[in-house]
Design a protein around this motif. Structure first.
Motif: not given
Length: 382
Positions: A258-259, A262, A266, A274-275, A278, A297, A301-302, A343
């Motif tokens: 999990d980031l 996150f 964003n 943010g993308d 990821l 994924r 963000e998990e 992370v």
């Protein structure tokens, strides 16, 4: 039922033209395979023109009819070969031109006195060679994917190659033993096989294209569009398959990711950044986790990774290396700016922490929550 040779020629011409029309139609709706399909359609049409010339070859001036028909037919086969080669990103333009010019030179050197032998026997050799080469290209189409039509295409080319190889090598002996009746029988057999070729090959190619398109849709339905990792559905399908396999009772570890913070990334830098974060994590995870691994994924963000054949200590070292390398990659710059992206990781082991996939996920989630509660940027054991 008896069918004379001219009728068989016209039947081949009709099926080739119909196949060309169907192939062009498919090219309009399949942009990914438009070029090879168009080449194949031109090839079928060229073969049809060559067969049409063959029906009137004896009436063309100076015995040029047989040579003209054969040269057009050879050009058609070369186009079909190049069309199949396009499926694997190959081009055979120089080889094709050289082979066609060689045939042209052979006809010129043969002269009028050898026109019949060239048409009946010698001209079959290059066609057999082209079909063998086309068969090899057909077998190379997406070898890592289950495309059954690929083998049908290859088999059709192999049978066609064998037919013309026999015509080139054994037909002179056959005619010497059985005379004109043997030649007529050989002509019928060749044309009957030609009818099958003109029907089965185009249909097999269209089936191949449809199988590819279906495979792409299926793959897209199991792939996360942003990171190009597997999605949640794919993860559960692959993990269940892996755990049912005989070797699944060996070491098996699961890492849940999990980031950290996150949403803050964003809000502060925007969703485009943010993308990119990821995607950066997905790229780092691919590199660090290596193979074999079921990496997906799960949403937002998990992320999660199932590591077959990895015991707990090895999985812990891999997970901690990923924590370090992702933080370093983010600090080095994402979208041209350094970010404090990290992370948190939870690690669970089969049998030691849980006995099922659902149990592994639950145990790794509990370890993940502990890692986040302790500030993140770390790995915790279940």
């Amino acid at each position: 039922m008896h069918v004379d040779l001219p009728t068989l020629y016209y039947l081949v011409v009709g099926t080739l033209l119909a196949s060309a029309a169907l192939t062009l139609w498919e090219a309009q709706i399949n942009s990914a395979r438009r070029r090879p399909l168009r080449l194949l359609a031109i090839g079928y049409t060229t073969l049809a023109v060559g067969c049409t010339i063959a029906t009137v070859r004896d009436h063309l001036f100076g015995g040029v009819g047989a040579a003209s028909a054969n040269l057009v037919i050879v050009a058609g086969y070369l186009l079909v070969w190049n069309g199949l080669a396009c499926f694997v990103g190959r081009r055979h333009l120089i080889a094709s031109l050289a082979l066609w010019l060689l045939m042209l030179a052979s006809w010129l050197l043969a002269g009028p006195q050898a026109q019949t032998a060239m048409w009946m026997y010698v001209s079959a050799g290059p066609i057999a060679l082209i079909c063998v080469l086309a068969m090899c290209d057909a077998l190379s189409i997406d070898p890592d994917r289950e495309l059954r039509a690929r083998y049908i295409v290859a088999a059709v080319m192999a049978v066609h190659a064998l037919t013309y190889a026999l015509r080139c090598s054994l037909l002179p002996w056959w005619v010497s033993r059985h005379g004109p009746a043997g030649l007529l029988l050989a002509g019928w057999l060749t044309m009957y096989e030609g009818v099958l070729f003109s029907v089965v090959l185009p249909m097999a190619v269209l089936r191949l294209v449809r199988e590819e398109a279906h495979g792409e849709l299926l793959r897209d339905s199991r792939t996360d569009y942003l990171t190009r990792l597997g999605n949640r559905r794919w993860f559960f399908e692959e993990s269940e398959r892996l755990m049912r396999a005989k070797h699944a009772r060996g070491p098996l570890s699961l890492l849940a990711f999990d980031l950290d913070h996150f949403k803050q990334i964003n809000d502060e830098y925007g969703h485009d950044t943010g993308d990119s974060v990821l995607q950066a994590f997905a790229d780092t995870a691919r590199t660090v986790l290596g193979e074999p691994v079921v990496l997906a994924r799960m949403g937002g963000e998990e992320f999660v990774a199932l590591l077959p054949g990895r015991h707990g200590e090895e999985a812990r070292q891999i997970g901690e290396a990923l924590v370090r390398q992702f933080a370093a990659a983010a600090a080095a710059g994402v979208c041209g700016m350094p970010l404090a992206a990290t992370v948190s990781v939870g690690l669970a082991q089969l049998d030691q922490d849980a006995s099922s996939l659902a149990g592994l996920l639950a145990a790794s989630d509990r370890a993940l929550y502990r890692a986040k509660a302790q500030g993140g940027n770390r790995l915790e054991l279940a």
